[in-house]
Enzyme design. Structure first.
Site, PDB file in Angstrom:
ATOM      1  N   LYS A  19     -18.348 -18.375  39.905  1.00  0.00           N
ATOM      2  CA  LYS A  19     -18.436 -17.610  38.639  1.00  0.00           C
ATOM      3  C   LYS A  19     -17.069 -17.067  38.224  1.00  0.00           C
ATOM      4  CE  LYS A  19     -21.324 -14.640  40.412  1.00  0.00           C
ATOM      5  NZ  LYS A  19     -21.334 -15.174  41.796  1.00  0.00           N
ATOM      6  N   ARG A 177     -24.933 -10.667  51.873  1.00  0.00           N
ATOM      7  CA  ARG A 177     -24.800 -10.776  50.410  1.00  0.00           C
ATOM      8  C   ARG A 177     -25.673 -11.910  49.881  1.00  0.00           C
ATOM      9  NH1 ARG A 177     -18.938 -11.746  50.051  1.00  0.00           N
ATOM     10  NH2 ARG A 177     -19.235 -12.009  47.814  1.00  0.00           N
TER      11      ARG A 177
END
Ligand code: ADP
Ligand code: AMP
Length: 224
Positions: A19, A177
């Site tokens: 991203k 995560r």
């Protein structure tokens, strides 16, 4: 935007999907800012603000910073004049309440998301990407020791700054995560799919290939 309305783009994807890499490229090309919540938290941590110290407790465990803090921070950032023509959001929203809050923020601005690219990458590739990620301490440029290495090891190609590895990219934290991503963020795929906004992008291609696919999706949605 061609028709003059602002372009707010959310890049959806797991940690390590690419991203930040893609957001930075699009931001440079279009001249609209990349708004990365992770970068804002890290900047606050570096300058030891109250926000940074609060975020640290969550970031070092790979947990999400509470919504009331994160949403307020994004709302404030999007009110800056450099976001008048739009912004590329990277790392936000990360759960359903944040997605709803973003819908409200954009509604207030008289706009909405036109589509949501989801950069899809398999779990094994994500871990390999996180473990090899190096970031410039000075300008934030992102490298990978195998897939996108700097010309001189440890030094940023763009500004010569020192490269470092994020402490939360260590395998123990990175695994948490990814767990948090699957529990809290992945439901956004359905959230946007049900609204007819989701566009899947194959994130396992080379960086340039992902950029071409993203730009094609953007063009087909009447964006610049
Ligand atoms: P995210 O912002 O989604 O966490 P990044 O953009 O920081 O992901 O990318 C994670 C790591 O993977 C970085 O080291 C980056 O250089 C590398 N990377 C990004 N996109 C690709 C790609 N398409 N192919 C190979 N490596 C990539
Ligand atoms: P990132 O740089 O996007 O990988 O984010 C790094 C860390 O910052 C995450 O593991 C969270 O602790 C925190 N963070 C970033 N964005 C958000 C968000 N939208 N909501 C909550 N926490 C976030």
């Amino acid at each position: 935007m061609d028709d003059g309305s602002p372009l707010f783009l959310v890049l959806l994807g797991a940690p390590g999907a690419g991203k930040g890499t893609q957001a930075r490229m699009l931001s440079e090309k279009w001249g609209i800012p990349q708004v990365s919540t992770g970068d804002i938290f890290r900047g606050n941590l570096e300058s030891e603000t109250e926000l940074g110290l609060l975020a640290k407790q969550y970031m070092e465990k790979g947990e999400l910073v509470p919504d009331e803090v994160t949403i307020g921070m994004v709302q404030e950032r999007l009110s800056h004049s450099d976001c008048a023509r739009g912004a590329i959001l990277d790392g936000f929203p990360r759960n359903i309440p944040q997605a709803r809050a973003l819908d409200d923020i954009l509604k207030e601005k008289g706009t909405s998301l036109r589509f949501v690219p989801y950069i899809k990458v398999s779990d094994e590739v994500l871990l390999a990407r996180l473990s090899g990620r190096w970031i410039c301490r000075q300008c934030g440029a992102v490298y990978h020791m195998l897939y996108n290495p700097p010309k001189v090891p440890g030094k940023c190609d763009i500004c010569g700054g020192e490269l470092y590895q994020r402490p939360d990219d260590r395998p123990e934290v990175a695994k948490n995560r990814l767990k948090v991503y699957f529990e809290q963020t992945a439901p956004l795929i359905e959230y946007y799919r049900q609204r007819g906004l989701l566009v899947e992008i194959d994130g396992e291609q080379e960086i340039e290939g992902v950029q071409v696919a993203l730009e094609a999706a953007i063009k087909s949605h009447d964006c610049p």
